[in-house]
Design a protein around this motif. Sequence first.
Motif, PDB file in Angstrom:
ATOM      1  N   GLN A 101     -28.867  -4.739  27.264  1.00 57.65           N
ATOM      2  CA  GLN A 101     -30.112  -5.382  27.629  1.00 57.65           C
ATOM      3  C   GLN A 101     -29.984  -6.903  27.694  1.00 57.65           C
ATOM      4  O   GLN A 101     -30.818  -7.574  28.314  1.00 57.65           O
ATOM      5  CB  GLN A 101     -31.227  -5.000  26.637  1.00 57.65           C
ATOM      6  CG  GLN A 101     -31.130  -5.669  25.255  1.00 57.65           C
ATOM      7  CD  GLN A 101     -30.069  -5.040  24.361  1.00 57.65           C
ATOM      8  OE1 GLN A 101     -29.386  -4.072  24.740  1.00 57.65           O
ATOM      9  NE2 GLN A 101     -29.921  -5.570  23.142  1.00 57.65           N
ATOM     10  N   ASN A 102     -28.952  -7.454  27.077  1.00 63.03           N
ATOM     11  CA  ASN A 102     -28.797  -8.911  27.069  1.00 63.03           C
ATOM     12  C   ASN A 102     -28.511  -9.448  28.468  1.00 63.03           C
ATOM     13  O   ASN A 102     -29.123 -10.433  28.906  1.00 63.03           O
ATOM     14  CB  ASN A 102     -27.663  -9.315  26.129  1.00 63.03           C
ATOM     15  CG  ASN A 102     -27.944  -8.966  24.683  1.00 63.03           C
ATOM     16  OD1 ASN A 102     -29.094  -8.935  24.255  1.00 63.03           O
ATOM     17  ND2 ASN A 102     -26.895  -8.691  23.922  1.00 63.03           N
ATOM     18  N   HIS A 103     -27.574  -8.824  29.139  1.00 64.64           N
ATOM     19  CA  HIS A 103     -27.179  -9.237  30.492  1.00 64.64           C
ATOM     20  C   HIS A 103     -26.895  -7.969  31.286  1.00 64.64           C
ATOM     21  O   HIS A 103     -25.743  -7.518  31.372  1.00 64.64           O
ATOM     22  CB  HIS A 103     -25.959 -10.154  30.450  1.00 64.64           C
ATOM     23  CG  HIS A 103     -26.128 -11.327  29.537  1.00 64.64           C
ATOM     24  ND1 HIS A 103     -25.685 -11.315  28.236  1.00 64.64           N
ATOM     25  CD2 HIS A 103     -26.732 -12.534  29.726  1.00 64.64           C
ATOM     26  CE1 HIS A 103     -25.989 -12.481  27.663  1.00 64.64           C
ATOM     27  NE2 HIS A 103     -26.628 -13.225  28.549  1.00 64.64           N
ATOM     28  N   ARG A 111     -25.705  -3.879  23.644  1.00 63.34           N
ATOM     29  CA  ARG A 111     -25.781  -5.229  24.222  1.00 63.34           C
ATOM     30  C   ARG A 111     -26.238  -5.220  25.677  1.00 63.34           C
ATOM     31  O   ARG A 111     -26.436  -6.273  26.275  1.00 63.34           O
ATOM     32  CB  ARG A 111     -24.416  -5.911  24.169  1.00 63.34           C
ATOM     33  CG  ARG A 111     -23.799  -6.058  22.799  1.00 63.34           C
ATOM     34  CD  ARG A 111     -22.469  -6.781  22.908  1.00 63.34           C
ATOM     35  NE  ARG A 111     -21.645  -6.596  21.712  1.00 63.34           N
ATOM     36  CZ  ARG A 111     -20.375  -6.924  21.638  1.00 63.34           C
ATOM     37  NH1 ARG A 111     -19.759  -7.463  22.705  1.00 63.34           N
ATOM     38  NH2 ARG A 111     -19.682  -6.716  20.522  1.00 63.34           N
ATOM     39  N   TYR A 134     -22.001  -9.490  33.066  1.00 60.24           N
ATOM     40  CA  TYR A 134     -22.868  -8.497  32.429  1.00 60.24           C
ATOM     41  C   TYR A 134     -22.233  -7.970  31.148  1.00 60.24           C
ATOM     42  O   TYR A 134     -21.040  -8.156  30.897  1.00 60.24           O
ATOM     43  CB  TYR A 134     -23.167  -7.345  33.385  1.00 60.24           C
ATOM     44  CG  TYR A 134     -21.947  -6.605  33.920  1.00 60.24           C
ATOM     45  CD1 TYR A 134     -21.447  -5.462  33.293  1.00 60.24           C
ATOM     46  CD2 TYR A 134     -21.298  -7.039  35.081  1.00 60.24           C
ATOM     47  CE1 TYR A 134     -20.346  -4.786  33.792  1.00 60.24           C
ATOM     48  CE2 TYR A 134     -20.189  -6.372  35.589  1.00 60.24           C
ATOM     49  CZ  TYR A 134     -19.718  -5.236  34.939  1.00 60.24           C
ATOM     50  OH  TYR A 134     -18.625  -4.558  35.440  1.00 60.24           O
ATOM     51  N   ASN A 135     -23.045  -7.307  30.349  1.00 55.22           N
ATOM     52  CA  ASN A 135     -22.577  -6.654  29.128  1.00 55.22           C
ATOM     53  C   ASN A 135     -22.148  -5.225  29.410  1.00 55.22           C
ATOM     54  O   ASN A 135     -22.697  -4.549  30.288  1.00 55.22           O
ATOM     55  CB  ASN A 135     -23.675  -6.641  28.061  1.00 55.22           C
ATOM     56  CG  ASN A 135     -23.883  -7.999  27.422  1.00 55.22           C
ATOM     57  OD1 ASN A 135     -24.875  -8.677  27.700  1.00 55.22           O
ATOM     58  ND2 ASN A 135     -22.964  -8.414  26.567  1.00 55.22           N
ATOM     59  N   ASP A 175     -27.016 -11.130  36.736  1.00 53.00           N
ATOM     60  CA  ASP A 175     -26.547 -12.493  36.480  1.00 53.00           C
ATOM     61  C   ASP A 175     -25.254 -12.792  37.228  1.00 53.00           C
ATOM     62  O   ASP A 175     -24.509 -11.888  37.602  1.00 53.00           O
ATOM     63  CB  ASP A 175     -26.327 -12.693  34.981  1.00 53.00           C
ATOM     64  CG  ASP A 175     -27.577 -12.390  34.164  1.00 53.00           C
ATOM     65  OD1 ASP A 175     -28.680 -12.374  34.743  1.00 53.00           O
ATOM     66  OD2 ASP A 175     -27.439 -12.154  32.947  1.00 53.00           O
ATOM     67  N   GLY A 211     -23.258 -19.057  18.442  1.00 54.29           N
ATOM     68  CA  GLY A 211     -24.325 -18.097  18.661  1.00 54.29           C
ATOM     69  C   GLY A 211     -25.128 -17.849  17.413  1.00 54.29           C
ATOM     70  O   GLY A 211     -24.912 -18.462  16.369  1.00 54.29           O
ATOM     71  N   TYR A 261     -24.141 -11.479  22.001  1.00 62.91           N
ATOM     72  CA  TYR A 261     -24.684 -11.632  23.346  1.00 62.91           C
ATOM     73  C   TYR A 261     -23.635 -11.564  24.445  1.00 62.91           C
ATOM     74  O   TYR A 261     -23.927 -11.138  25.559  1.00 62.91           O
ATOM     75  CB  TYR A 261     -25.484 -12.934  23.423  1.00 62.91           C
ATOM     76  CG  TYR A 261     -26.573 -12.966  22.380  1.00 62.91           C
ATOM     77  CD1 TYR A 261     -27.697 -12.167  22.519  1.00 62.91           C
ATOM     78  CD2 TYR A 261     -26.446 -13.730  21.219  1.00 62.91           C
ATOM     79  CE1 TYR A 261     -28.686 -12.145  21.553  1.00 62.91           C
ATOM     80  CE2 TYR A 261     -27.432 -13.726  20.246  1.00 62.91           C
ATOM     81  CZ  TYR A 261     -28.552 -12.924  20.415  1.00 62.91           C
ATOM     82  OH  TYR A 261     -29.517 -12.889  19.447  1.00 62.91           O
ATOM     83  N   THR A 262     -22.410 -12.002  24.156  1.00 60.91           N
ATOM     84  CA  THR A 262     -21.358 -11.907  25.178  1.00 60.91           C
ATOM     85  C   THR A 262     -20.175 -11.158  24.581  1.00 60.91           C
ATOM     86  O   THR A 262     -20.220  -9.954  24.433  1.00 60.91           O
ATOM     87  CB  THR A 262     -20.984 -13.297  25.730  1.00 60.91           C
ATOM     88  OG1 THR A 262     -20.441 -14.111  24.693  1.00 60.91           O
ATOM     89  CG2 THR A 262     -22.198 -13.986  26.337  1.00 60.91           C
ATOM     90  N   HIS A 277     -31.677 -17.209  31.023  1.00 61.46           N
ATOM     91  CA  HIS A 277     -31.835 -17.496  29.600  1.00 61.46           C
ATOM     92  C   HIS A 277     -31.946 -19.003  29.363  1.00 61.46           C
ATOM     93  O   HIS A 277     -31.372 -19.812  30.091  1.00 61.46           O
ATOM     94  CB  HIS A 277     -30.681 -16.905  28.800  1.00 61.46           C
ATOM     95  CG  HIS A 277     -30.722 -15.418  28.737  1.00 61.46           C
ATOM     96  ND1 HIS A 277     -29.662 -14.653  28.306  1.00 61.46           N
ATOM     97  CD2 HIS A 277     -31.719 -14.531  29.043  1.00 61.46           C
ATOM     98  CE1 HIS A 277     -29.990 -13.365  28.365  1.00 61.46           C
ATOM     99  NE2 HIS A 277     -31.222 -13.268  28.807  1.00 61.46           N
ATOM    100  N   ASP A 298     -22.631 -15.694  31.281  1.00 59.27           N
ATOM    101  CA  ASP A 298     -22.685 -14.852  30.078  1.00 59.27           C
ATOM    102  C   ASP A 298     -22.253 -13.441  30.417  1.00 59.27           C
ATOM    103  O   ASP A 298     -22.931 -12.740  31.181  1.00 59.27           O
ATOM    104  CB  ASP A 298     -24.110 -14.830  29.506  1.00 59.27           C
ATOM    105  CG  ASP A 298     -24.401 -16.035  28.636  1.00 59.27           C
ATOM    106  OD1 ASP A 298     -23.573 -16.969  28.612  1.00 59.27           O
ATOM    107  OD2 ASP A 298     -25.458 -16.053  27.986  1.00 59.27           O
TER     108      ASP A 298
END
Length: 263
Positions: free
Chosen positions: A155-157, A153, A147-148, A162, A229, A203-204, A88, A179
Amino acid sequence: MTTTRRHFLATSAAAASAITLLPYAASAAAHAADMFPTTAGDVTVHPVEHASFVMETPVGTIYNDPVGDASLYADYPAPDLILITHEHGDHYNADTLVAIVGENTQIIANPAVFAMLSDDMKAKASEMANGATAEYNGMTIDAIPAYNTTEGRLQNHPEGRDNGYVLTFDGLRVYISGDTEDIPEMRALENIDVAFICMNLPYTMGKEAAASAVAEFKPTYVYPYHYRGQDGGTQNPEEFAALVGDTAQVKIGNWYGDEVMPA
């Protein structure tokens, strides 16, 4: 990247001999630094911006997720090692890397970012997937999942892509969350002296979840970072500190250039 779980990053004798631990006055004035002792010397932490920070250490100067204009880093020593958690734009920027990477700089990135690097940058880089371990100048680096977990959420992480990192110096362990939400891998950490914990929604994670994780793995010191954010997701670091209470000593850095720092 090697196929073994543990690999070693080469460092030149010239680069190692040039390492200094002197704090730079201009950067210290702009962003208050903290020093943490190890048996080999101090680790000095300089918050830069959002998720970017610099650590002057006994093994060299380490940059985490450097992005933004190169002028942000002009008052710090050149990086010996750069850590990148994920792709990101507030964590990875190819133009920033070109501007700050030196002849002897080495880069560690998750596989997704490694694949995006130019050939010149790949020649200086190693990829680390979740669960991998490396060594740099006697410091151990563990790639921790980031990760999420919350529906909506994911799809964000996504899980498995990551990195966070644990850096083990001689007498000091530092956790960089990247994140992530308050995942089991974070809660299972042990013997962390300094932790950098992200917060922002959607996002987190929020400050409550971040404080709950800190209460479980109990770092000695914790920096809330990455806490401004979009979509109203900014988290208040002082409210996070109140939730943490006596579990850890919260260090509030001047990540955004407009905070009133403690005296």
